[in-house]
Design a protein around this motif. Structure first.
Motif, PDB file in Angstrom:
ATOM      1  N   PHE A 154       0.881  -1.152   0.000  1.00  0.00           N
ATOM      2  CA  PHE A 154       0.000   0.000   0.000  1.00  0.00           C
ATOM      3  C   PHE A 154       0.922   1.205   0.000  1.00  0.00           C
ATOM      4  N   PRO A 196      -5.003  10.752   6.815  1.00  0.00           N
ATOM      5  CA  PRO A 196      -5.341  11.969   6.081  1.00  0.00           C
ATOM      6  C   PRO A 196      -6.790  12.345   6.397  1.00  0.00           C
ATOM      7  N   SER A 197      -7.058  13.608   6.453  1.00  0.00           N
ATOM      8  CA  SER A 197      -8.419  14.016   6.815  1.00  0.00           C
ATOM      9  C   SER A 197      -9.322  13.987   5.599  1.00  0.00           C
ATOM     10  N   SER A 198     -10.553  13.776   5.833  1.00  0.00           N
ATOM     11  CA  SER A 198     -11.686  13.741   4.925  1.00  0.00           C
ATOM     12  C   SER A 198     -11.386  13.419   3.465  1.00  0.00           C
ATOM     13  N   PRO A 199     -12.242  12.699   2.789  1.00  0.00           N
ATOM     14  CA  PRO A 199     -13.350  11.989   3.414  1.00  0.00           C
ATOM     15  C   PRO A 199     -12.915  10.613   3.899  1.00  0.00           C
ATOM     16  N   ASP A 200     -13.732  10.016   4.732  1.00  0.00           N
ATOM     17  CA  ASP A 200     -13.461   8.670   5.215  1.00  0.00           C
ATOM     18  C   ASP A 200     -13.904   7.684   4.139  1.00  0.00           C
ATOM     19  N   PHE A 258     -16.104  -1.653  14.712  1.00  0.00           N
ATOM     20  CA  PHE A 258     -15.077  -2.041  13.733  1.00  0.00           C
ATOM     21  C   PHE A 258     -13.740  -1.379  14.063  1.00  0.00           C
ATOM     22  N   ASP A 259     -13.791  -0.099  14.380  1.00  0.00           N
ATOM     23  CA  ASP A 259     -12.563   0.634  14.700  1.00  0.00           C
ATOM     24  C   ASP A 259     -11.826   0.038  15.899  1.00  0.00           C
ATOM     25  N   PHE A 317     -23.058  -3.820   7.508  1.00  0.00           N
ATOM     26  CA  PHE A 317     -22.294  -2.666   7.966  1.00  0.00           C
ATOM     27  C   PHE A 317     -23.332  -1.649   8.399  1.00  0.00           C
ATOM     28  N   HIS A 365     -23.450   2.092   8.980  1.00  0.00           N
ATOM     29  CA  HIS A 365     -23.244   3.015   7.858  1.00  0.00           C
ATOM     30  C   HIS A 365     -24.372   2.984   6.834  1.00  0.00           C
ATOM     31  N   TYR A 366     -25.376   2.185   7.061  1.00  0.00           N
ATOM     32  CA  TYR A 366     -26.445   2.104   6.073  1.00  0.00           C
ATOM     33  C   TYR A 366     -27.135   3.448   5.891  1.00  0.00           C
ATOM     34  N   SER A 419     -19.744  10.308   2.552  1.00  0.00           N
ATOM     35  CA  SER A 419     -18.662   9.812   3.378  1.00  0.00           C
ATOM     36  C   SER A 419     -18.467  10.770   4.552  1.00  0.00           C
ATOM     37  N   PRO A 420     -18.508  10.261   5.762  1.00  0.00           N
ATOM     38  CA  PRO A 420     -18.282  11.146   6.908  1.00  0.00           C
ATOM     39  C   PRO A 420     -16.871  11.733   6.792  1.00  0.00           C
ATOM     40  N   SER A 421     -16.741  12.945   7.225  1.00  0.00           N
ATOM     41  CA  SER A 421     -15.433  13.588   7.071  1.00  0.00           C
ATOM     42  C   SER A 421     -14.502  13.185   8.200  1.00  0.00           C
ATOM     43  N   SER A 422     -13.263  13.175   7.903  1.00  0.00           N
ATOM     44  CA  SER A 422     -12.107  12.919   8.761  1.00  0.00           C
ATOM     45  C   SER A 422     -12.354  12.074   9.994  1.00  0.00           C
ATOM     46  N   PRO A 423     -11.435  11.238  10.374  1.00  0.00           N
ATOM     47  CA  PRO A 423     -10.271  10.911   9.560  1.00  0.00           C
ATOM     48  C   PRO A 423     -10.580   9.798   8.582  1.00  0.00           C
ATOM     49  N   ASP A 424      -9.729   9.654   7.597  1.00  0.00           N
ATOM     50  CA  ASP A 424      -9.873   8.564   6.641  1.00  0.00           C
ATOM     51  C   ASP A 424      -9.312   7.296   7.276  1.00  0.00           C
ATOM     52  N   ARG A 425     -10.186   6.340   7.516  1.00  0.00           N
ATOM     53  CA  ARG A 425      -9.759   5.136   8.219  1.00  0.00           C
ATOM     54  C   ARG A 425      -9.259   4.042   7.289  1.00  0.00           C
ATOM     55  N   LEU A 426      -9.318   4.302   5.987  1.00  0.00           N
ATOM     56  CA  LEU A 426      -8.928   3.265   5.031  1.00  0.00           C
ATOM     57  C   LEU A 426      -7.449   2.876   5.101  1.00  0.00           C
ATOM     58  N   PRO A 427      -6.532   3.850   5.108  1.00  0.00           N
ATOM     59  CA  PRO A 427      -5.113   3.455   5.124  1.00  0.00           C
ATOM     60  C   PRO A 427      -4.755   2.590   6.334  1.00  0.00           C
ATOM     61  N   ARG A 428      -5.336   2.899   7.487  1.00  0.00           N
ATOM     62  CA  ARG A 428      -5.016   2.099   8.671  1.00  0.00           C
ATOM     63  C   ARG A 428      -5.546   0.674   8.503  1.00  0.00           C
TER      64      ARG A 428
END
Lengths: 344, 344
Positions: free
Chosen positions: A249, A259-263, B231-232, B249, B252-253, B258-267
């Protein structure tokens, strides 16, 4: 070992990087060359492999992954070396071996981690097309991605050590292959030399639209080795039952904080659920015992038959390893990045 | 069919919800009861199942998933019905059938989607513990999660239709089970009645710390059916080789954007990679042909032997379905949520 070789140049981790590594995070140090004890050999590094995973090891990381490099320690890495002194019954002076001597001119080894390379003609390939990166491509694509003939496989870093092999194996399995690379030269090479069906420039402002157009039947396998905007463009195109082997990755290795927004997580999970996506991470070290032999046999056959082409990007001089590694993280290499530390 | 039954009450989708559905998104409509033609039956709804997936169907969604409900159409849903008129050779008046008549009193069917229930004593269980939600628990846990004896399995919505069965099957397979539920009553029930090892209240401000403490050996299987903060808290605890079946999920239904910050994808991706996590979405409709028979046999055996307990939360009256459904999305039900539309 000539009389002159009393100094071992080593590149140490000077500081844990804040985001993208800089030259200041490395330190070129000189130390005496050690003398092997009974049961040990002294190795002269010929080639040092530079690979994205090394960025992870520069951070403090938790258990379960390859251990971090500590500040002040020599950077780790795969190497092809020549035995220059031996007190080990199984190794003779002159032997060519694959090992993990790290970013340095010389290393002492007890032989446990060494693999003899015989009289291999291009020994640097043991670090790339016949070694770890290609093995990662093989296991990730075939065991996790499982492409079927006629399916669409997408791979980024398409001319890199892993991506180039992923795409070529996928073609051998009858898949349609869409590569992604940085710049027109690399894209041309992926199509003309590697035989990809399409290759898109990730820097194109219309990249996401072009990817959608290049995948009219959606994406069945996405070999994840970069993350970032490529991943975002791929997710909406995933087909039902798509497989996503997660090998790296790289776009996020330098992230300091989220990174901030969007999730982007909820959208990914919605796609994983609705499209029944299987996403699976793997670390290639886990698979040597089971799969390396099959890989090695298949890959040699493919390379000898000209069915898979291997390109190397060779940098001369250990002292240039830090700059080359920084360039690797930015995608500046073209082919498997290797440092020639000494003439073979 | 008595003379009085000429009116079919139906609950229509009045508008696509903006986030959490409100009562205004539903409309209670009255229409004439249809007369079955040759080859058809008329069904009287006895029980209507309410399930989180219905929230997805209220949105405009892409191909590959169950089709969206269109505005002005009757809400879809699984039902247990009585045949009250029949012009179909295989169904007689009085037969009890499982089908998908939706949120209405009556429906006409050509019989294709109907499953006879014989003289089942608690026919509502065909919508829950012996039906789709428990089947999702079975396939997701056993086929994707693959828990081994001694491993730690975590499941949220621990007293719900899916979670309660996930946890109980995991216990039968010798796993250690950590449930997560909303409130002390549900947690007590999960431990004392369902036999979970631990159950944590997701509303506890120290939830993440308590989850870590409850999983001293990490998490081997996380059955994902809620998302959000659960999940977090789970992600950092995932073990090497952990499996994450993604069944829902729900948190989130209702997300609009997309909720703003933080982006949880990279983690997440870093954990997927470093811990070699396998995350796999599934839609239970895909698995009936292959696995329903095995599920049905195992589940009946477990329920009859008292090894699995099934709890229902029964609401009386079709007109209360919208409020009950909104409550389901907020976790207000306690057990499998079913609407009793008419007396059996």
């Amino acid at each position: 070992m000539s009389q002159a070789a009393t100094v071992n140049r080593r590149i140490l981790l000077a500081a844990r990087p804040q985001g993208q590594p800089t030259l200041q995070d490395f330190h070129l140090d000189e130390a005496p060359v050690l003398t092997p004890k009974e049961g040990e050999v002294l190795l002269r590094t010929l080639y040092l492999s530079l690979d994205p995973y090394m960025r992870n090891l520069m951070d403090e990381i938790g258990p379960g992954y390859t251990p971090s490099v500590q500040v002040g320690e020599t950077m780790v890495g795969g190497t092809v070396s020549r035995v220059v002194a031996s007190k080990h019954p199984q190794f003779a002076v002159g032997d060519l071996v694959l090992g993990r001597a790290g970013w340095q001119d010389y290393a002492v080894s007890d032989g446990n981690e060494l693999t003899p390379l015989g009289d291999m003609k291009r020994p640097s390939l043991a670090l790339g097309g016949l070694g770890m990166p290609a093995f990662a491509a093989y296991v990730g694509l075939l065991d996790i991605g499982q492409p079927k003939a006629g399916e669409t496989v997408v791979v980024a870093a398409a001319t890199g050590a892993v991506g180039s092999v992923v795409g070529q194996i996928a073609k051998l399995k009858g898949a349609r292959v869409v590569g992604i690379a940085g710049g027109a030269d690399k894209c041309r090479y992926a199509v003309e030399e590697l035989g990809f069906d399409v290759c898109l420039d990730r820097r194109d402002p219309q990249f996401a639209e072009r990817l959608a157009a290049a995948c009219p039947d959606g994406i069945d396998v996405y070999f994840e080795n970069v993350g970032g905007e490529v991943f975002d463009a791929v997710v909406p195109l995933l087909n039902i039952g798509a497989r996503v082997p997660v090998c790296g990755f790289i776009a996020h290795y330098n992230d300091e904080t989220s990174p901030s927004s969007p999730d982007r997580l909820p959208r990914l999970m919605a796609v994983v659920l609705q499209k029944r996506v299987r996403m699976q991470g793997f670390i290639i070290l886990d698979h040597y015992a089971d799969r390396f032999e099959a890989f090695s046999r298949d890959m040699r056959e493919w390379v000898e038959a000209g069915q898979i082409k291997l390109r190397e990007d060779v940098i001369d001089g250990l002292e240039h390893a830090p700059a080359a590694f920084i360039g690797l993280l930015e995608g500046r290499n073209f082919g498997k990045l290797v440092v020639r530390v000494a003439e073979a």
